[in-house]
Design an enzyme around this catalytic site. Structure first.
Site, PDB file in Angstrom:
ATOM      1  N   ASP A 230       0.876  -1.161   0.000  1.00 47.85           N
ATOM      2  CA  ASP A 230       0.000   0.000   0.000  1.00 47.85           C
ATOM      3  C   ASP A 230       0.920   1.220   0.000  1.00 47.85           C
ATOM      4  OD1 ASP A 230      -2.074   1.792   0.055  1.00 47.85           O
ATOM      5  OD2 ASP A 230      -3.132   0.845   1.717  1.00 47.85           O
TER       6      ASP A 230
HETATM    7  C1  BGC Z   1      -4.963   3.354  -0.024  1.00 50.12           C
HETATM    8  C2  BGC Z   1      -5.074   2.341  -1.153  1.00 50.12           C
HETATM    9  C3  BGC Z   1      -4.884   3.039  -2.479  1.00 50.12           C
HETATM   10  C4  BGC Z   1      -3.547   3.747  -2.473  1.00 50.12           C
HETATM   11  C5  BGC Z   1      -3.247   4.492  -3.767  1.00 50.12           C
HETATM   12  C6  BGC Z   1      -3.711   4.190  -0.119  1.00 50.12           C
HETATM   13  O1  BGC Z   1      -3.769   5.227   0.791  1.00 50.12           O
HETATM   14  O2  BGC Z   1      -4.978   2.685   1.212  1.00 50.12           O
HETATM   15  O3  BGC Z   1      -6.314   1.703  -1.097  1.00 50.12           O
HETATM   16  O4  BGC Z   1      -4.984   2.137  -3.519  1.00 50.12           O
HETATM   17  O5  BGC Z   1      -3.525   4.701  -1.412  1.00 50.12           O
HETATM   18  O6  BGC Z   1      -4.060   5.613  -3.895  1.00 50.12           O
END
Ligand code: BGC
Length: 757
Positions: A230
């Site tokens: 993530d």
């Molecule tokens: C989120 C993810 C997301 C990623 C990219 C993160 O903060 O938890 O779900 O895909 O950002 O935007």
């Protein structure tokens, strides 16, 4: 297909380490001299959030205009695998059009508490439902040769301290509740990528957890793609490489790439792990590269229509007293509440989509006999006296008043949790005032997670529209007026109040530690075991027609745990309209040694039926349908015995029940000692055979009549049951204490024989 191993062999250590982190917010790094392109990934999951410039991961900056489909809280309620598969196909087409290799989703974390700020992005409190819907979505997207990134692996069920908190969960609960949505998806749809979560699990960051990313994900479930972090989830990159975290996103400004290089040079990290990461990333990069179809059309108008169609299949009719719905097109109707004009149709954060257009209920109702009153201001979180007065006036002038209410954006979002389950006070006040003015009041809700409904007894109907995507207005009007018969069912329980929720005492945790003390008793698994009143149960959903469930048939009365069982039921539309039923099948272990839920969802099917029509629906159950996770053997296990198979329209409306006996083919290992109690020993036929004669002797020693001091009354008071109970709980060594010392050698021999079996 490229020879990936040969390609990796040509890369320098620096190039390989570089490939293990992103180029920027959304791209993998290219290696131009070797013809390795940069590929782009993008949020997701219910549409595209493709950012060109000034990337961010929280939806702060604008992305390209796209189509916002209903969020997972809504699509789960459709219980329609085919439908979500088609939504996946549409999103896959848009990805091809936009040259996106991977869409970042689906998000399948379990809704442990109504408070989680991201519940709107998640499917369900039930792992089976979440897994099946997720697998169907992934298969849809990937049928277009575009990857998905199932997220957030794993046990990421709160936003509070999301980047530091440790989810402390026992092994059985992880396996039964928090893993299966990922497991089902990997086994049934092989996502191209998996996104590991921010949090730690039992103290270890998901991004550097070899058990999670390698042993379970790859070795057990057979995952073949790459794991990405993530955004910003990496703590120790070197540990992550060895654990199986292939791609760090977005990047670390080169710092972690250098750490990988140094660790290899110092002999602290085997280069083979770096090679493995590169192979996995390159496999996917070239898989996409070789099947790119940028000429794929992206018909946004058609997808807008489709988005509305999906939304109408997701709405859950929670209550409909006196069949107040559907509305009559000739009648004067008042739409009240700002959401009627500006619907809340998606949640905040990284999944936020820049919709190319939206259709509100007020717009969709043009041409109908509908008035509109604002009722409350979302921005100011208030309902002024004038607003209420205007709403009451509109309600009085109408045959039916429909209040559009729910949670404003600021109440639930990625990044933080809710602190309570209440709707805005101003909206509750408005609903009560309108209901008093007009007994024919209907409430339409836009929210991503359960809310308390203090006014539930004052309104005639409630339609849960969830966050239904950009065309939710049209879908709502179609359902309200009966052009579409509602067929959604709750993918989560609505408890009466927050305090009833099983995680209530522990949710959020202390400091950086959240213990999942309710164990497997999440959602209806808890409410049913406690036989508690709930506002609306899991699986609940009404229709404008009625359905009957009959003729439950099992393919066998008794099976082995290696067999499958076919369960068939007849569903009939007994009403006057076309409609869709959701047949739900729950399995329960009638008597079990492990503490288990009363019932668990193990099958569901959406069935379309014309008035009077009947259809047979079949389900196939296998070992997993009956098993629990046994921590002694670290595997699924079925305890021999009777299981209930219940079928019906919700977890609390199960008119049909049959029993099947399942015989285990696996003998659990055991180790007996002198401290083992008789009850456990006697459950084992082999031990029983040896112990029987010894026991006889003991019973005699225990019998009150052989005790010179016992009075007649006392003798009568000691029933056989009591005598048995006393022996049951006594350890084997009790024989020695109670006059059986001469049996010591026989007991020792018996233990040896039993333990070697
Ligand atoms: C989120 C993810 C997301 C990623 C990219 C993160 O903060 O938890 O779900 O895909 O950002 O935007």
């Amino acid at each position: 297909m490229k020879d990936i191993k040969a390609l990796v062999a040509q890369m320098t250590l620096e190039e390989k380490a570089g490939l293990c982190s992103g180029l920027d917010f959304w791209h993998t790094k290219p290696v131009e001299r070797l013809g390795i392109p940069a590929t782009m990934v993008s949020d997701g999951p219910h549409g595209l959030r493709k950012q060109d410039e000034e990337g961010d991961h929280l939806g702060i900056n604008d992305s390209i205009k796209a189509v916002c489909f209903p969020a997972a809280c809504a699509t789960a309620a459709s219980f329609d695998k085919e439908l979500i598969g088609k939504m996946g196909e549409a999103i896959g087409d848009s990805c091809q059009h936009e040259k996106l290799s991977v869409v970042l989703g689906p998000a399948v974390n379990i809704k442990r508490s109504p408070l989680c700020g991201r519940n709107f992005e998640y499917f369900s409190e039930d792992p089976y439902l979440a897994g099946k819907m997720s697998a169907a979505y992934i298969n849809g997207v990937q049928s277009r040769n575009v990857g998905t990134s199932i997220k957030h692996f794993a046990a990421n069920n709160q936003e509070h301290r999301r980047m530091s908190s440790s989810s402390d969960v026992d092994e059985r609960t992880l396996r039964e509740i928090y893993f299966p949505a990922f497991e089902i998806s990997v086994k049934e749809s092989q996502p191209w990528t998996v996104m590991c979560s921010y949090n730690r699990i039992n103290g270890v960051y998901a991004s550097e957890n070899p058990w999670l990313l390698t042993d379970v994900l790859r070795k057990e479930w057979g995952f073949e793609g790459y794991v990405m972090s993530d955004w910003g989830a990496v703590s120790n990159r070197v540990k992550g490489v060895a654990a199986g975290l292939d791609l760090e996103m977005p990047a670390s400004g080169g710092i972690n790439d250098r750490k990988i290089v140094e660790a290899v040079k110092k002999g602290e990290l085997d280069e083979k792990y770096v090679d493995l990461c590169c192979e996995r990333i390159l496999n996917i990069i070239f898989r996409f590269q070789e099947s790119m179809k940028p000429e794929t059309p992206w018909d946004k108008e058609a997808q807008h229509e489709f988005s509305g169609q999906i939304a109408s299949e997701c709405m859950v009719l929670l209550k409909n007293d006196s069949d107040i719905l559907p509305l009559n097109k000739e009648d004067a109707i008042a739409f009240i509440g700002e959401f009627a004009e500006k619907p809340r149709f998606q949640g905040g954060g990284s999944s936020h989509i820049n919709s190319f257009k939206t259709t509100s209920a007020v717009e969709a109702a043009k041409g109908l006999n509908v008035t509109y009153a604002q009722g409350y201001s979302v921005a100011k979180d208030e309902a002024t006296d004038e607003m209420i007065a205007e709403a009451v006036k509109a309600a009085k002038a109408a045959k039916v008043a429909v209040v559009f209410a729910g949670l404003p954006d600021s109440y639930e979002s990625e990044g933080y949790d809710r602190t309570n389950m209440a709707m805005p006070a101003c909206q509750n006040k408005l609903i009560e005032a309108v209901a008093e003015a007009n007994p024919n009041t209907v409430v339409v809700l836009h929210n991503g997670s359960p809310v308390e409904m203090p006014w539930i007894g004052q309104v005639k109907a409630v339609l849960e529209a969830y966050l239904g995507g950009q065309n939710v207005g049209e879908a709502t009007v179609k359902v309200l007026y009966g052009d579409v018969n509602p067929s959604g069912h709750l993918a989560e329980t609505f408890p009466c109040k927050l305090q009833d929720n099983p995680s209530y005492l522990y949710y959020g945790g202390e400091g950086n530690r959240t213990e999942y003390r309710e164990g497997v008793f999440v959602g209806y698994r808890y409410y049913d075991k406690k036989d508690m009143n709930v506002l609306f149960p899991f699986g609940h959903g009404l229709s404008y027609t009625t359905f009957d469930y009959s003729n439950l048939r099992l393919s066998a009365k008794e099976i082995k745990d290696t067999d499958t069982l076919t369960v068939t039921v007849t569903v009939t539309n007994t009403g006057k309209r076309f409609g869709k039923a959701v047949a739900q099948l729950y399995v329960g272990d009638k008597e079990s040694t492990p503490i288990r839920p009363v019932r668990e969802l193990k099958g569901f099917e959406k069935v379309a039926l014309n008035p009077g029509e009947s259809k047979d629906v079949s389900f196939t159950l296998d070992k997993r349908s009956f098993a629990y996770w046994n921590e002694a053997i670290h595997d699924w296990h079925v305890e021999t015995g009777d299981f209930t198979i219940e079928v019906g329209a919700s977890s609390r409306d199960l008119p049909l029940c049959e029993t099947v006996k399942v015989d285990s083919t696996v003998a659990l290992p055991h180790h007996y000692t002198l401290d083992s109690i008789f009850m456990d020993l006697l459950a084992d036929p082999k031990a029983q055979a040896v112990l029987e004669p010894l026991l006889k002797k003991m019973k005699e020693a225990f019998a009150p009549e052989n005790d010179g001091n016992t009075t007649e009354a006392a003798k009568e008071a000691v029933s056989d049951d009591m005598g048995a109970a006393m022996i049951n709980y006594m350890p084997l060594r009790g024989i020695l204490s109670f006059g059986g010392a001469d049996t010591a050698p026989a007991i020792e021999q018996m233990l040896k024989a039993l333990n070697n079996q």
